[in-house]
Design a protein around this motif. Structure first.
Motif, PDB file in Angstrom:
ATOM      1  N   GLU A 232      -0.779 -11.114  10.185  1.00  0.00           N
ATOM      2  CA  GLU A 232      -0.313 -10.188   9.159  1.00  0.00           C
ATOM      3  C   GLU A 232       0.705  -9.219   9.765  1.00  0.00           C
ATOM      4  N   VAL A 233       1.825  -9.042   9.070  1.00  0.00           N
ATOM      5  CA  VAL A 233       2.820  -8.048   9.455  1.00  0.00           C
ATOM      6  C   VAL A 233       2.875  -6.987   8.363  1.00  0.00           C
ATOM      7  N   ARG A 234       2.771  -5.745   8.770  1.00  0.00           N
ATOM      8  CA  ARG A 234       2.918  -4.636   7.830  1.00  0.00           C
ATOM      9  C   ARG A 234       4.267  -3.974   8.087  1.00  0.00           C
ATOM     10  N   TRP A 235       5.044  -3.836   7.022  1.00  0.00           N
ATOM     11  CA  TRP A 235       6.400  -3.310   7.100  1.00  0.00           C
ATOM     12  C   TRP A 235       6.463  -1.961   6.401  1.00  0.00           C
ATOM     13  N   HIS A 236       7.158  -1.030   7.018  1.00  0.00           N
ATOM     14  CA  HIS A 236       7.450   0.223   6.337  1.00  0.00           C
ATOM     15  C   HIS A 236       8.754   0.037   5.563  1.00  0.00           C
ATOM     16  N   VAL A 237       8.706   0.306   4.269  1.00  0.00           N
ATOM     17  CA  VAL A 237       9.889   0.159   3.418  1.00  0.00           C
ATOM     18  C   VAL A 237      10.297   1.534   2.913  1.00  0.00           C
ATOM     19  N   ALA A 238      11.522   1.937   3.181  1.00  0.00           N
ATOM     20  CA  ALA A 238      12.077   3.201   2.680  1.00  0.00           C
ATOM     21  C   ALA A 238      13.273   2.893   1.802  1.00  0.00           C
ATOM     22  N   VAL A 239      13.240   3.400   0.570  1.00  0.00           N
ATOM     23  CA  VAL A 239      14.359   3.251  -0.352  1.00  0.00           C
ATOM     24  C   VAL A 239      15.096   4.588  -0.397  1.00  0.00           C
ATOM     25  N   LEU A 240      16.398   4.556  -0.125  1.00  0.00           N
ATOM     26  CA  LEU A 240      17.208   5.771  -0.006  1.00  0.00           C
ATOM     27  C   LEU A 240      18.295   5.788  -1.077  1.00  0.00           C
ATOM     28  N   ASN A 241      18.709   7.009  -1.452  1.00  0.00           N
ATOM     29  CA  ASN A 241      19.872   7.100  -2.347  1.00  0.00           C
ATOM     30  C   ASN A 241      21.157   7.296  -1.540  1.00  0.00           C
ATOM     31  N   GLN A 242      22.268   7.505  -2.246  1.00  0.00           N
ATOM     32  CA  GLN A 242      23.568   7.605  -1.581  1.00  0.00           C
ATOM     33  C   GLN A 242      23.678   8.818  -0.671  1.00  0.00           C
TER      34      GLN A 242
ATOM     35  N   GLY B 240      21.180   9.703   1.321  1.00  0.00           N
ATOM     36  CA  GLY B 240      20.234   9.490   2.413  1.00  0.00           C
ATOM     37  C   GLY B 240      18.853  10.065   2.156  1.00  0.00           C
ATOM     38  N   ASP B 241      18.612  10.501   0.913  1.00  0.00           N
ATOM     39  CA  ASP B 241      17.298  11.043   0.561  1.00  0.00           C
ATOM     40  C   ASP B 241      16.334   9.911   0.227  1.00  0.00           C
ATOM     41  N   ASP B 242      15.075  10.066   0.630  1.00  0.00           N
ATOM     42  CA  ASP B 242      14.049   9.084   0.273  1.00  0.00           C
ATOM     43  C   ASP B 242      13.767   9.157  -1.221  1.00  0.00           C
TER      44      ASP B 242
ATOM     45  N   ASP C 283       0.853  -1.197   0.000  1.00  0.00           N
ATOM     46  CA  ASP C 283       0.000   0.000   0.000  1.00  0.00           C
ATOM     47  C   ASP C 283       0.882   1.238   0.000  1.00  0.00           C
ATOM     48  N   GLY C 284       0.269   2.348  -0.414  1.00  0.00           N
ATOM     49  CA  GLY C 284       0.875   3.660  -0.217  1.00  0.00           C
ATOM     50  C   GLY C 284       2.181   3.878  -0.938  1.00  0.00           C
ATOM     51  N   LEU C 285       2.358   3.281  -2.109  1.00  0.00           N
ATOM     52  CA  LEU C 285       3.611   3.441  -2.849  1.00  0.00           C
ATOM     53  C   LEU C 285       3.769   4.880  -3.334  1.00  0.00           C
ATOM     54  N   LYS C 286       4.934   5.467  -3.028  1.00  0.00           N
ATOM     55  CA  LYS C 286       5.251   6.818  -3.479  1.00  0.00           C
ATOM     56  C   LYS C 286       6.673   6.840  -4.030  1.00  0.00           C
ATOM     57  N   PHE C 287       6.830   7.450  -5.219  1.00  0.00           N
ATOM     58  CA  PHE C 287       8.160   7.701  -5.764  1.00  0.00           C
ATOM     59  C   PHE C 287       8.462   9.175  -5.513  1.00  0.00           C
ATOM     60  N   MET C 288       9.513   9.428  -4.755  1.00  0.00           N
ATOM     61  CA  MET C 288       9.731  10.766  -4.216  1.00  0.00           C
ATOM     62  C   MET C 288      10.879  11.530  -4.878  1.00  0.00           C
ATOM     63  N   LYS C 289      11.841  10.796  -5.431  1.00  0.00           N
ATOM     64  CA  LYS C 289      12.984  11.458  -6.064  1.00  0.00           C
ATOM     65  C   LYS C 289      13.533  10.522  -7.136  1.00  0.00           C
ATOM     66  N   PRO C 290      13.859  11.037  -8.324  1.00  0.00           N
ATOM     67  CA  PRO C 290      14.354  10.147  -9.381  1.00  0.00           C
ATOM     68  C   PRO C 290      15.735   9.599  -9.060  1.00  0.00           C
ATOM     69  N   VAL C 291      16.009   8.413  -9.586  1.00  0.00           N
ATOM     70  CA  VAL C 291      17.300   7.752  -9.443  1.00  0.00           C
ATOM     71  C   VAL C 291      17.959   7.700 -10.818  1.00  0.00           C
ATOM     72  N   SER C 292      19.128   8.270 -10.909  1.00  0.00           N
ATOM     73  CA  SER C 292      19.863   8.324 -12.173  1.00  0.00           C
ATOM     74  C   SER C 292      20.877   7.195 -12.254  1.00  0.00           C
ATOM     75  N   PRO C 293      21.307   6.845 -13.470  1.00  0.00           N
ATOM     76  CA  PRO C 293      22.379   5.845 -13.587  1.00  0.00           C
ATOM     77  C   PRO C 293      23.600   6.267 -12.769  1.00  0.00           C
ATOM     78  N   GLY C 294      24.144   5.338 -12.001  1.00  0.00           N
ATOM     79  CA  GLY C 294      25.291   5.618 -11.139  1.00  0.00           C
ATOM     80  C   GLY C 294      24.916   5.886  -9.692  1.00  0.00           C
ATOM     81  N   ASP C 295      23.634   6.168  -9.413  1.00  0.00           N
ATOM     82  CA  ASP C 295      23.195   6.342  -8.030  1.00  0.00           C
ATOM     83  C   ASP C 295      23.210   4.989  -7.310  1.00  0.00           C
ATOM     84  N   ALA C 296      23.413   5.040  -6.016  1.00  0.00           N
ATOM     85  CA  ALA C 296      23.400   3.830  -5.186  1.00  0.00           C
ATOM     86  C   ALA C 296      22.202   3.874  -4.251  1.00  0.00           C
ATOM     87  N   ILE C 297      21.416   2.800  -4.226  1.00  0.00           N
ATOM     88  CA  ILE C 297      20.248   2.764  -3.352  1.00  0.00           C
ATOM     89  C   ILE C 297      20.472   1.782  -2.209  1.00  0.00           C
TER      90      ILE C 297
END
Length: 678
Positions: free
Chosen positions: A650-660, A662-664, A618-632
């Motif tokens: 049921e377990v609900r997990w918060h998943v945060a994907v960060l770039n190099q 530390g930005d979401d 649920d609640g998927l949000k893309f917050m900042k683009p990732v360019s070639p060469g970025d590390a997540i």
């Protein structure tokens, strides 16, 4: 068989009717059937018993415990439907009528049991709405929550549904963790008493959770305070008298009313004789006039049709009504039974005469109809009455007088705005139906009349096979209405539960709010799990447990491979010049779903373990683009846990994907089913 002595259930004891009892006559034969009522009740003892026994016992249970209790009660009552049907016949109800009441009430409990398990936590605090950020840095936040009131709910129910009327209030009340004192209408309280007796004898209810008053309430309402609730179903006159009590007003006692309603059914201008919609209207009107002998708060009282269709609709409805067999409700051939009492019959005939003074009568000669298997003169039988009002703008009674029986009035409209005006002349209704195949007609009437109605039921050829009917309140949806209808809302899923809880705004730090709600929120502590969370059982996982994984560099080859492999060759991923021209992107960027796939690859534990299945996100949000060469990198945090079955939760997990930096760059909620400890 002797007279039934209808008991009250007071402070854990059954009290028989005594010198203060009132007689109850059979609606079918007019013969004495039962007595109910006590000369005096220890109302303070009832309140104290509910507050000191029932309330604490219910509040000690979680929402899921209470939901399981409701399911068990519903299944238990299902064993005794036949004996309840037999009693219901004495109230004038046929077998189909009794099924609406008894099966419908049991079904309502089952729905609330299911909703309690699915939509509420396995805890004692209900989180209501989203988190509010109250500070720029995120260290001060707010959350609305709801907790059980500490008083008692007094349910004053109408005579027409002695079982459903009780259970549709009891289900959300008990789920909220509040005890109830049930006061059924005396005319049919012998059916309610038997239902309560079966619930009490089951041993499923905690002591003090439910009490029953068969007869007068005495001074009970004058002993309530701000933690108590009164739920009322009945006439507007009685509701006004009760809710105007100085004691209730002075103590701000919650009063939820569902009362009189001059419901309408409107036939769209797109409908012609012989069309499926024409036939649907006729069927709905006849059913609503004759089911429960028209003694339904949701029954159709006004039939609003285009001027040109007054004749065809009137002929069709009158023709169908002439075939209705009236008689002893225990007979399989009977289509309509008696009204609930001789007093009810007198009231209906009086109200019908007031309507007849400004209308033409199309059906319902009270001298000519026959009754099967019963004495017409002794029972509370009436013939269904259809009137036609040729000038509904000048008429008054058809818009203000409710004959609570098999009585409806047909009236013409000029255009849709006029139809909406006529709908609203009821000054607030529980439900209106619109029979049309044109969405524009339904939309126009909703805009014009929605503010005066609690429910708008639209039916046509597409939905007719599965539609539940104009007069069927469903526990999933709001049952109530503005103005004359009482201004209250019963049912409506978890909205109905909230009548018996207090909504409170809680403010504090993320850690405080997370601790209160049992739900991890952004900014709260995230202790690193000593082992991979996917290797821990449902019971071992703690709210806030976190794993951090990565980084992984996203290459141009990754992006191109994903594009060709999936077929997603959108220009932002494949065309540098076009991507740069887009205000959102610095150039070619990674697919959002590529990032999700890489995130899963970073946090997954591939070996078999307690995680049984990934059931969605649920609640998927893309917050900042990732360019070639970025590390997540990824942070996976236990957000909430809810028990579902005897084997897994049921377990609900918060998943945060960060770039190099530390930005979401992406965020979502992952759902898994995890096994319990063996």
């Amino acid at each position: 068989m002797g007279l039934i002595n209808v008991n009250s259930f007071v402070a854990g004891q059954w009290l028989p009717a005594d010198d203060g009892a009132r007689p109850i006559a059979s609606a079918v034969t007019g013969e004495p059937l039962a007595t109910a009522g006590q000369a005096s009740l220890d109302t303070q003892a009832m309140i104290e018993f509910a507050r000191t026994k029932g309330g604490p016992a219910l509040r000690a249970m979680t929402f899921h415990d209470r939901a399981r209790m409701l399911k068990a009660l519903a299944l238990e009552l299902g064993k005794f439907k036949d004996e309840l049907y037999a009693l219901s016949y004495t109230t004038g109800a046929t077998k189909p009528d009794s099924m609406i009441d008894i099966d419908g009430g049991i079904g309502t409990m089952m729905v609330y049991a299911s909703k309690g398990r699915r939509e509420m936590p396995d805890g004692h605090i209900y989180v209501d709405g989203e988190l509010e950020m109250l500070s720029r840095g995120g260290t001060f936040v707010g959350q609305h929550v709801a907790t059980s009131l500490k008083g008692v709910a007094v349910h004053i129910n109408a005579f027409n549904f002695p079982v459903w009327g009780m259970l549709e209030k009891l289900a959300p009340t008990l789920l909220a963790g509040m005890p109830a004192i049930v006061k059924p209408a005396t005319a049919t309280c012998h059916v309610t008493e038997q239902c309560v007796r079966r619930m009490v004898e089951s041993g499923i209810l905690p002591e003090g959770a439910v009490q029953l008053v068969s007869g007068g309430l005495g001074d009970l309402l004058d002993r309530l305070d701000y933690q108590d609730v009164v739920g009322f179903t009945g006439s507007a006159k009685t509701a006004l008298m009760l809710r105007s009590s100085p004691h209730l007003l002075e103590n701000s006692v919650r009063f939820v009313a569902e009362q009189d309603s001059l419901n309408a059914s409107v036939l769209g201008p797109d409908v012609t004789p012989g069309s499926p919609e024409f036939d649907i209207l006729v069927k709905e009107v006849v059913r609503e006039m004759t089911a429960k002998a028209g003694q339904k708060c949701t029954a159709i009282r006004r039939i609003i049709v285009p001027q040109a269709l007054i004749g065809p609709v009137g002929d069709a409805v009158a023709g169908k009504l002439s075939t209705i067999r009236i008689g002893d409700p225990a007979l399989e051939t009977t289509r309509m039974g008696a009204l609930a009492s001789a007093a009810q019959k007198a009231d209906v005939l009086d109200k019908a005469s007031r309507i007849a003074a400004e209308c033409r009568q199309l059906a319902g000669d009270q001298d000519a109809f026959a009754v099967d298997g019963a004495d017409k003169a002794k029972g509370a039988f009436v013939a269904p009455m259809l009137f036609a009002c040729d000038d509904p703008d000048a008429a008054e009674a058809v818009h203000s007088v409710e004959a609570f029986g098999p009585v409806a009035t047909l009236m013409p409209y000029r255009d849709l705005p006029h139809a909406g005006q006529l709908m609203n002349r009821g000054k607030g209704s529980l439900v209106a139906s619109v029979i049309t195949h044109d969405p524009a007609v339904a939309r126009s009437l909703l805009i014009d009349a929605g503010a005066a109605h609690g429910r708008i039921y639209v039916n046509n050829r597409d939905s007719a096979k599965e539609a539940t009917g104009h007069g069927s309140p469903l526990p999933h949806m709001v049952h109530g209405g503005p103005g004359r209808a009482g201004g209250g809302e019963e049912l409506g899923g978890i909205r109905g539960v909230m009548h018996y809880m207090q909504r409170t705004a809680v403010q504090g730090s993320p850690d405080i709010i997370s601790g209160i709600t049992g739900t991890w929120i952004k900014g709260a502590a995230r202790p690193k799990s000593p082992v991979h969370p996917f290797t821990r059982t449902f019971d071992e996982l703690e709210i806030g447990d976190t794993i951090e994984a990565g980084p992984r560099v996203v290459t141009l080859e990754d992006i191109e491979h994903f594009a060709h492999f999936t077929g997603d060759t959108f220009y932002a991923h494949m065309d540098e010049e076009a991507a740069k021209a887009n205000p959102f992107f610095p150039g070619r960027v990674a697919h959002g779903y590529l990032l999700l796939s890489f995130a899963a690859g970073l946090f997954v534990e591939p070996a078999p373990g307690p995680v049984l299945a990934n059931t969605g996100l649920d609640g998927l949000k893309f917050m900042k683009p990732v360019s070639p060469g970025d590390a997540i990198s990824v942070q996976l945090t236990v957000k909430r846990k809810t028990r579902r079955t005897d084997e897994y939760g049921e377990v609900r997990w918060h998943v945060a994907v960060l770039n190099q930096d530390g930005d979401d760059v992406a965020e979502y909620e992952l759902h898994t089913m995890n096994a319990y400890e063996k």
